[in-house]
Design a protein around this motif. Structure first.
Motif, short mmCIF file in Angstrom:
data_model
loop_
_atom_site.label_atom_id
_atom_site.label_comp_id
_atom_site.label_asym_id
_atom_site.label_seq_id
_atom_site.Cartn_x
_atom_site.Cartn_y
_atom_site.Cartn_z
N GLY A 195 23.43 -3.38 3.34
CA GLY A 195 22.32 -3.80 2.48
C GLY A 195 21.11 -4.26 3.27
N LEU A 196 21.35 -5.00 4.35
CA LEU A 196 20.24 -5.44 5.20
C LEU A 196 19.54 -4.24 5.86
N LEU A 197 20.31 -3.25 6.25
CA LEU A 197 19.71 -2.05 6.84
C LEU A 197 18.88 -1.29 5.80
N PHE A 198 19.33 -1.26 4.57
CA PHE A 198 18.54 -0.61 3.52
C PHE A 198 17.20 -1.33 3.32
N LEU A 199 17.26 -2.66 3.32
CA LEU A 199 16.01 -3.42 3.18
C LEU A 199 15.09 -3.21 4.37
N MET A 200 15.67 -3.11 5.57
CA MET A 200 14.86 -2.84 6.75
C MET A 200 14.23 -1.45 6.68
N GLY A 201 15.01 -0.46 6.24
CA GLY A 201 14.45 0.88 6.07
C GLY A 201 13.36 0.91 5.01
N GLY A 202 13.53 0.15 3.93
CA GLY A 202 12.47 0.07 2.93
C GLY A 202 11.21 -0.54 3.48
N THR A 203 11.34 -1.52 4.36
CA THR A 203 10.15 -2.13 4.98
C THR A 203 9.40 -1.11 5.83
N CYS A 204 10.15 -0.31 6.60
CA CYS A 204 9.50 0.74 7.40
C CYS A 204 8.82 1.77 6.50
N CYS A 205 9.44 2.06 5.37
CA CYS A 205 8.85 3.03 4.44
C CYS A 205 7.56 2.48 3.83
N ILE A 206 7.53 1.19 3.54
CA ILE A 206 6.32 0.56 3.00
C ILE A 206 5.18 0.68 4.02
N ILE A 207 5.48 0.39 5.28
CA ILE A 207 4.46 0.49 6.32
C ILE A 207 3.94 1.92 6.43
N SER A 208 4.85 2.89 6.38
CA SER A 208 4.45 4.28 6.50
C SER A 208 3.53 4.71 5.36
N LEU A 209 3.89 4.37 4.13
CA LEU A 209 3.09 4.79 2.98
C LEU A 209 1.75 4.07 2.95
N CYS A 210 1.74 2.81 3.34
CA CYS A 210 0.46 2.07 3.37
C CYS A 210 -0.48 2.65 4.43
N THR A 211 0.04 3.00 5.59
CA THR A 211 -0.81 3.60 6.61
C THR A 211 -1.26 5.00 6.20
N CYS A 212 -0.43 5.71 5.43
CA CYS A 212 -0.85 7.03 4.94
C CYS A 212 -2.03 6.90 3.98
N VAL A 213 -1.94 5.97 3.06
CA VAL A 213 -3.04 5.75 2.12
C VAL A 213 -4.29 5.27 2.87
N ALA A 214 -4.10 4.37 3.83
CA ALA A 214 -5.24 3.89 4.61
C ALA A 214 -5.87 5.02 5.42
N GLY A 215 -5.04 5.91 5.96
CA GLY A 215 -5.58 7.03 6.73
C GLY A 215 -6.40 7.99 5.88
N ILE A 216 -5.93 8.27 4.67
CA ILE A 216 -6.67 9.17 3.78
C ILE A 216 -8.00 8.54 3.36
N ASN A 217 -7.96 7.26 3.01
CA ASN A 217 -9.20 6.58 2.65
C ASN A 217 -10.17 6.50 3.83
N PHE A 218 -9.63 6.33 5.02
CA PHE A 218 -10.49 6.28 6.20
C PHE A 218 -11.15 7.63 6.46
N GLU A 219 -10.39 8.71 6.28
CA GLU A 219 -10.97 10.04 6.49
C GLU A 219 -12.09 10.32 5.50
N LEU A 220 -11.95 9.85 4.27
CA LEU A 220 -12.98 10.10 3.26
C LEU A 220 -14.22 9.24 3.45
N SER A 221 -14.09 8.13 4.16
CA SER A 221 -15.22 7.23 4.34
C SER A 221 -15.81 7.27 5.75
N ARG A 222 -15.47 8.30 6.52
CA ARG A 222 -15.96 8.38 7.89
C ARG A 222 -17.45 8.68 7.93
N PHE A 223 -18.08 8.29 9.02
CA PHE A 223 -19.51 8.50 9.23
C PHE A 223 -19.70 9.62 10.24
#
Length: 282
Positions: A195-223
Motif C-alpha cells: 500500500g505504501l508503494l502504491f501511494l509512492m507511485g501515485g505521488t510520482c504520477c502526480i508530479i509527472s502529470l503536473c509537469t506535463c500540464v505545465a510544459g504544455i502551458n509553457f509551450e503555448l506562452s513562449r516568447f
C-alpha cells in the motif's frame, strides 16, 4: 481483511493498464487547425479590386464619405493584421504523445497527399536532448538567448514528465508483486508495504502529470508569441491518453488506501502460551 487487499490489488492492476495505455499512445494533447486553414484560404481569396474594400459582411464602394471610408479601412486592416501574420505560418492538426508528434489522419487533404507521396512524415519523435537546430536563425542576440533558455526549460519539463511516469509504473508494479506475495503468505506487513508503494507511485504520477500540464502551458506562452503561440481559431485540448493517466492515478491512490487500511482491520492473531514445566512434570 483479504477482501480489501484483493480489491486494492485489482485496482492497482487496472491502474497499471491505464498508465501503460497512456504511455504507449499519442493522444495526450490534440490540436484541430481545420477552421484556421479555411479562414486563411478565404482571407487569401478575398477581392483585390481597387474600387472595393473587402469586409466579411459587405463590400463598400468608394462613393462613401472619405472620413467614414478611411475609418472603416483602418479598422479593417488593423483587425486583419494578426490574421495575416498567423496565416504566414502553417498550422497542422496534430496529436502529441510522450514519444512522438503526429499529423491527425483525415484532417487536412493537402497534408495527407504529401504524406502519401513521402514528402512529409506522419510522425516525428519528441526530442529529449537539446538541439540547436530547433532555435530559429537570423534573430537578434537577446531574442536568441531567450529562445535557448526556453528550450532548455521545456526540455527539462518533458524529461520530468517521462521520467516520473516511468518511475510510477515501476513502483506500482513492484508494489503489486509485494502485495500478491503478502496475500499468498497472509503477511500483513507485506500488504502494508504494498500500500505504501502504491501511494509512492501515485505521488510520482502526480508530479509527472503536473509537469506535463505545465510544459504544455509553457509551450503555448513562449516568447515571441507570433512564433510559438496558437491563433484563437485553432481548437486544442487534452486527449484521452491524458485522461487514462489521470484515471490510473486515481485508481493507484485508492489501491494504496485500501492496502494500507486492510492490515489494521485484520483480526489479531491469538498466541497460545504453553504451561511451564514444574518439578519435571508437564
Amino acid at each position: 481483511m483479504k477482501v480489501l487487499t484483493g480489491t486494492g490489488l485489482l485496482l492497482a492492476l487496472c491502474a497499471l493498464g491505464l498508465l501503460a495505455m497512456a504511455i504507449c499512445t499519442d493522444y495526450w494533447y490534440e490540436t484541430d487547425a481545420r477552421r484556421h486553414r479555411d479562414r486563411c484560404k478565404n482571407y487569401a481569396n478575398k477581392r483585390n479590386d481597387p474600387g472595393f474594400i473587402y469586409i466579411p459582411s459587405q463590400n463598400l464602394p468608394l462613393r462613401q464619405a472619405p472620413r467614414q471610408l478611411l475609418a472603416r479601412a483602418r479598422s479593417y486592416f488593423l483587425a486583419s493584421a494578426p490574421l495575416d501574420s498567423h496565416c504566414s505560418r502553417q498550422f497542422n492538426s496534430t496529436i502529441l504523445g510522450l514519444w512522438r508528434k503526429c499529423h491527425r489522419q483525415g484532417f487536412d487533404q493537402d497534408t495527407e497527399e504529401l504524406i502519401f507521396k513521402g514528402v512529409v512524415q506522419r510522425c516525428i519523435p519528441v526530442k529529449y536532448h537539446y538541439s540547436s537546430s530547433t532555435v530559429p536563425r537570423n534573430l537578434p542576440v537577446n531574442l536568441t538567448m531567450t529562445i535557448r533558455q526556453d528550450e532548455w526549460h521545456a526540455l527539462h519539463l518533458r524529461r520530468m514528465t517521462a521520467g516520473f511516469i516511468g518511475m510510477a509504473v515501476s513502483i506500482i508494479l513492484f508494489g503489486w508483486i509485494i502485495g500478491i506475495l503478502g496475500c499468498c503468505k497472509d503477511h500483513d506487513l507485506m500488504q502494508y508495504v504494498a500500500g505504501l508503494l502504491f501511494l509512492m507511485g501515485g505521488t510520482c504520477c502526480i508530479i509527472s502529470l503536473c509537469t506535463c500540464v505545465a510544459g504544455i502551458n509553457f509551450e503555448l506562452s513562449r516568447f515571441p508569441r507570433h512564433m510559438y503561440g496558437l491563433p484563437e481559431d485553432i481548437s486544442h485540448g487534452y486527449g484521452w491518453s491524458m485522461f487514462c493517466a489521470w484515471g490510473g492515478l486515481g485508481l493507484t491512490l485508492l489501491a494504496g488506501f485500501l492496502c494500507t487500511l486492510a492490515p489494521s482491520l485484520s483480526n489479531p492473531h491469538t498466541v497460545v502460551h504453553k504451561p511451564r514445566a514444574e518439578n519435571g512434570t508437564m
